[in-house]
Motif scaffolding. Sequence first.
Motif, PDB file in Angstrom:
ATOM      1  N   ASN A  35      31.861  41.333  31.373  1.00  0.00           N
ATOM      2  CA  ASN A  35      33.024  40.538  30.999  1.00  0.00           C
ATOM      3  C   ASN A  35      34.065  40.492  32.103  1.00  0.00           C
ATOM      4  N   SER A  36      33.997  41.449  33.035  1.00  0.00           N
ATOM      5  CA  SER A  36      34.978  41.488  34.121  1.00  0.00           C
ATOM      6  C   SER A  36      34.677  40.495  35.223  1.00  0.00           C
ATOM      7  N   LEU A  37      33.561  39.780  35.127  1.00  0.00           N
ATOM      8  CA  LEU A  37      33.162  38.896  36.213  1.00  0.00           C
ATOM      9  C   LEU A  37      33.944  37.576  36.234  1.00  0.00           C
ATOM     10  N   LEU A  38      34.728  37.296  35.167  1.00  0.00           N
ATOM     11  CA  LEU A  38      35.500  36.054  35.142  1.00  0.00           C
ATOM     12  C   LEU A  38      36.571  36.096  36.210  1.00  0.00           C
ATOM     13  N   ASP A  39      36.722  35.009  36.934  1.00  0.00           N
ATOM     14  CA  ASP A  39      37.699  34.958  38.018  1.00  0.00           C
ATOM     15  C   ASP A  39      39.103  34.873  37.444  1.00  0.00           C
ATOM     16  N   ASN A  40      40.067  35.437  38.129  1.00  0.00           N
ATOM     17  CA  ASN A  40      41.448  35.426  37.683  1.00  0.00           C
ATOM     18  C   ASN A  40      42.322  35.036  38.859  1.00  0.00           C
ATOM     19  N   LYS A  41      43.163  34.069  38.650  1.00  0.00           N
ATOM     20  CA  LYS A  41      43.952  33.549  39.762  1.00  0.00           C
ATOM     21  C   LYS A  41      44.957  34.570  40.292  1.00  0.00           C
ATOM     22  N   ASP A  42      45.273  35.592  39.479  1.00  0.00           N
ATOM     23  CA  ASP A  42      46.216  36.601  39.943  1.00  0.00           C
ATOM     24  C   ASP A  42      45.527  37.759  40.637  1.00  0.00           C
ATOM     25  N   ALA A  43      44.192  37.709  40.720  1.00  0.00           N
ATOM     26  CA  ALA A  43      43.460  38.860  41.270  1.00  0.00           C
ATOM     27  C   ALA A  43      43.870  39.140  42.707  1.00  0.00           C
ATOM     28  N   ALA A  44      44.064  38.099  43.495  1.00  0.00           N
ATOM     29  CA  ALA A  44      44.415  38.296  44.902  1.00  0.00           C
ATOM     30  C   ALA A  44      45.763  38.989  45.037  1.00  0.00           C
ATOM     31  N   TYR A  98      24.946  37.867  43.715  1.00  0.00           N
ATOM     32  CA  TYR A  98      25.089  39.141  44.412  1.00  0.00           C
ATOM     33  C   TYR A  98      26.006  40.057  43.596  1.00  0.00           C
ATOM     34  N   SER A  99      25.475  41.230  43.220  1.00  0.00           N
ATOM     35  CA  SER A  99      26.288  42.223  42.519  1.00  0.00           C
ATOM     36  C   SER A  99      27.139  43.001  43.507  1.00  0.00           C
ATOM     37  N   GLY A 100      28.223  43.583  43.015  1.00  0.00           N
ATOM     38  CA  GLY A 100      29.093  44.375  43.870  1.00  0.00           C
ATOM     39  C   GLY A 100      28.777  45.862  43.799  1.00  0.00           C
ATOM     40  N   LEU A 101      29.360  46.611  44.708  1.00  0.00           N
ATOM     41  CA  LEU A 101      29.258  48.067  44.674  1.00  0.00           C
ATOM     42  C   LEU A 101      29.932  48.594  43.413  1.00  0.00           C
ATOM     43  N   SER A 102      29.467  49.738  42.926  1.00  0.00           N
ATOM     44  CA  SER A 102      30.130  50.376  41.793  1.00  0.00           C
ATOM     45  C   SER A 102      30.042  51.883  41.956  1.00  0.00           C
ATOM     46  N   SER A 134      35.737  54.720  36.452  1.00  0.00           N
ATOM     47  CA  SER A 134      34.688  53.921  37.090  1.00  0.00           C
ATOM     48  C   SER A 134      35.291  52.635  37.635  1.00  0.00           C
ATOM     49  N   ALA A 135      34.662  52.110  38.682  1.00  0.00           N
ATOM     50  CA  ALA A 135      35.156  50.894  39.329  1.00  0.00           C
ATOM     51  C   ALA A 135      33.984  50.079  39.838  1.00  0.00           C
ATOM     52  N   SER A 136      34.162  48.753  39.908  1.00  0.00           N
ATOM     53  CA  SER A 136      33.124  47.851  40.402  1.00  0.00           C
ATOM     54  C   SER A 136      33.752  46.802  41.305  1.00  0.00           C
ATOM     55  N   ARG A 137      33.111  46.552  42.448  1.00  0.00           N
ATOM     56  CA  ARG A 137      33.525  45.443  43.298  1.00  0.00           C
ATOM     57  C   ARG A 137      33.061  44.132  42.679  1.00  0.00           C
ATOM     58  N   ALA A 138      33.702  43.056  43.073  1.00  0.00           N
ATOM     59  CA  ALA A 138      33.413  41.750  42.474  1.00  0.00           C
ATOM     60  C   ALA A 138      31.998  41.274  42.790  1.00  0.00           C
ATOM     61  N   SER A 139      31.363  40.638  41.808  1.00  0.00           N
ATOM     62  CA  SER A 139      30.092  39.956  42.026  1.00  0.00           C
ATOM     63  C   SER A 139      30.368  38.506  42.432  1.00  0.00           C
ATOM     64  N   LEU A 146      31.132  30.973  43.238  1.00  0.00           N
ATOM     65  CA  LEU A 146      31.857  31.690  42.193  1.00  0.00           C
ATOM     66  C   LEU A 146      32.042  33.137  42.619  1.00  0.00           C
ATOM     67  N   ARG A 147      33.199  33.674  42.332  1.00  0.00           N
ATOM     68  CA  ARG A 147      33.466  35.079  42.630  1.00  0.00           C
ATOM     69  C   ARG A 147      34.259  35.684  41.483  1.00  0.00           C
ATOM     70  N   GLY A 148      33.815  36.851  41.037  1.00  0.00           N
ATOM     71  CA  GLY A 148      34.515  37.553  39.971  1.00  0.00           C
ATOM     72  C   GLY A 148      35.695  38.331  40.516  1.00  0.00           C
ATOM     73  N   SER A 149      36.080  39.373  39.813  1.00  0.00           N
ATOM     74  CA  SER A 149      37.226  40.188  40.209  1.00  0.00           C
ATOM     75  C   SER A 149      36.824  41.655  40.266  1.00  0.00           C
ATOM     76  N   THR A 150      37.377  42.376  41.236  1.00  0.00           N
ATOM     77  CA  THR A 150      37.214  43.817  41.250  1.00  0.00           C
ATOM     78  C   THR A 150      37.802  44.400  39.977  1.00  0.00           C
ATOM     79  N   SER A 151      37.097  45.349  39.379  1.00  0.00           N
ATOM     80  CA  SER A 151      37.544  45.903  38.101  1.00  0.00           C
ATOM     81  C   SER A 151      37.471  47.419  38.120  1.00  0.00           C
ATOM     82  N   ASP A 152      38.236  48.043  37.231  1.00  0.00           N
ATOM     83  CA  ASP A 152      38.169  49.484  37.065  1.00  0.00           C
ATOM     84  C   ASP A 152      38.631  49.852  35.659  1.00  0.00           C
ATOM     85  N   ASN A 153      38.259  51.039  35.211  1.00  0.00           N
ATOM     86  CA  ASN A 153      38.735  51.526  33.916  1.00  0.00           C
ATOM     87  C   ASN A 153      38.702  53.049  33.886  1.00  0.00           C
ATOM     88  N   PHE A 154      39.512  53.592  33.007  1.00  0.00           N
ATOM     89  CA  PHE A 154      39.550  55.038  32.773  1.00  0.00           C
ATOM     90  C   PHE A 154      39.273  55.284  31.299  1.00  0.00           C
TER      91      PHE A 154
END
Length: 383
Positions: free
Chosen positions: A16-25, A262-266, A290-295, A308-316
């Motif tokens: 679900n974190s793969l959706l692009d967000n204009k505020d990500a940058a 292409y998947s990102g690092l996690s 845990s954290a994941s780089r954008a796909s 298409l590019r997703g967003s880097t994500s993380d959670n605790f």
Amino acid sequence: GELNHANAKSASGFFNSLLDNKDAAVSAARTHGRVVRHALFAGLFVVGCGAAHAESTIQAIVPVNSGIDPYYTGSLLSPSPAVPKAGLYAFEPYVIQTFNPGKYGPRGGLSPVTNETSSTGTFTLNKFGLTDHLSIAINPQTQINEDRSGFNSGSQIGDLPAELEYRFVDQDKKTGKPSLTFSAGVNIPTGRYQNLYTSNDGQGSGTYRARLGLVAQSLFFGQSQHPIRVRGWVVGSVPLGGVNINNISVFGTTQGFRGTGYSGLSGGGGMSVEYSITQKLVFASDFQFSASRASSAYGFLGNLPTYLRGSTSDNFQIAPAVEYSFNDYFGIIAGSSFTVEGHNTSQVIQPQIAFNFVLDTTKPMGGIPLLFTDVPGFENIKY
């Protein structure tokens, strides 16, 4: 419990974190800083566990109070060390219910979602001791995804984690010296990732991923009648190339798309604490970042070049649970994990239950009921 299992259970939040967000940058620098801080904390904890050997001087002066000799099933999210003897087989099936009632934005704000998703899944840990220090683990998983629109994916298999684990330092409960286990393996992309009915239909990542991990575990008795077992771990996952994708996929593509994903690092880390109330009853809690780089995906939507590019994500996450072992070869654990903060990812609430079995295949009937009683220095067989 097993971090692989922790990562698998976080799959719905990752997709679900793969959706692009204009505020990500705008928030990239801030998010990166948080990722670094959390990852550094997890890494320092594991290294710090190694310093527990310094307790040996104190323990040599202050006699150990044996108190109770507790049984453990292992906490919900933490990975476990390699099993302590060749021929031991650990089998632990989980039943997991996942709810995603909200979404964390790029600045960490939590907002409700209009089409809440949920899933019911299984994760089964299978670990076998090849030698007294080397184990192999293969952990199949299944999942059913649903949402409020009435969509139901039906039961499907997910990706298949497989790894080798080598314990190169043994635990010493008399001094508090931790065991150290290194793991290396691969995630095999057996789950659906393209030609989906909806974006909630995906069960896999689509790519082979290399996995590396380090687990420290220490058991402390001291003067307490209630021993405490602590684990710390760090893990990482690297994609091994891209994958061809068509139509709706876990990479965020839509119907008519064709190209490459292409998947990102996690990666991430955490710690767990298991507090023995009685020999059979234990309170456990995990703390995991845990954290994941954008796909990303490159290709064509019809005849139109598309990127298409997703967003880097993380959670605790925090995961309190209660363990109860009926004896030294069978136990049960029940609890729930939940996110307390995150960025560009789904809110996750995951009640779950697991049954822990450990058998000695070198003995008749798997060694029941005298399992592990002859393993030197490993009086408590639950790992």
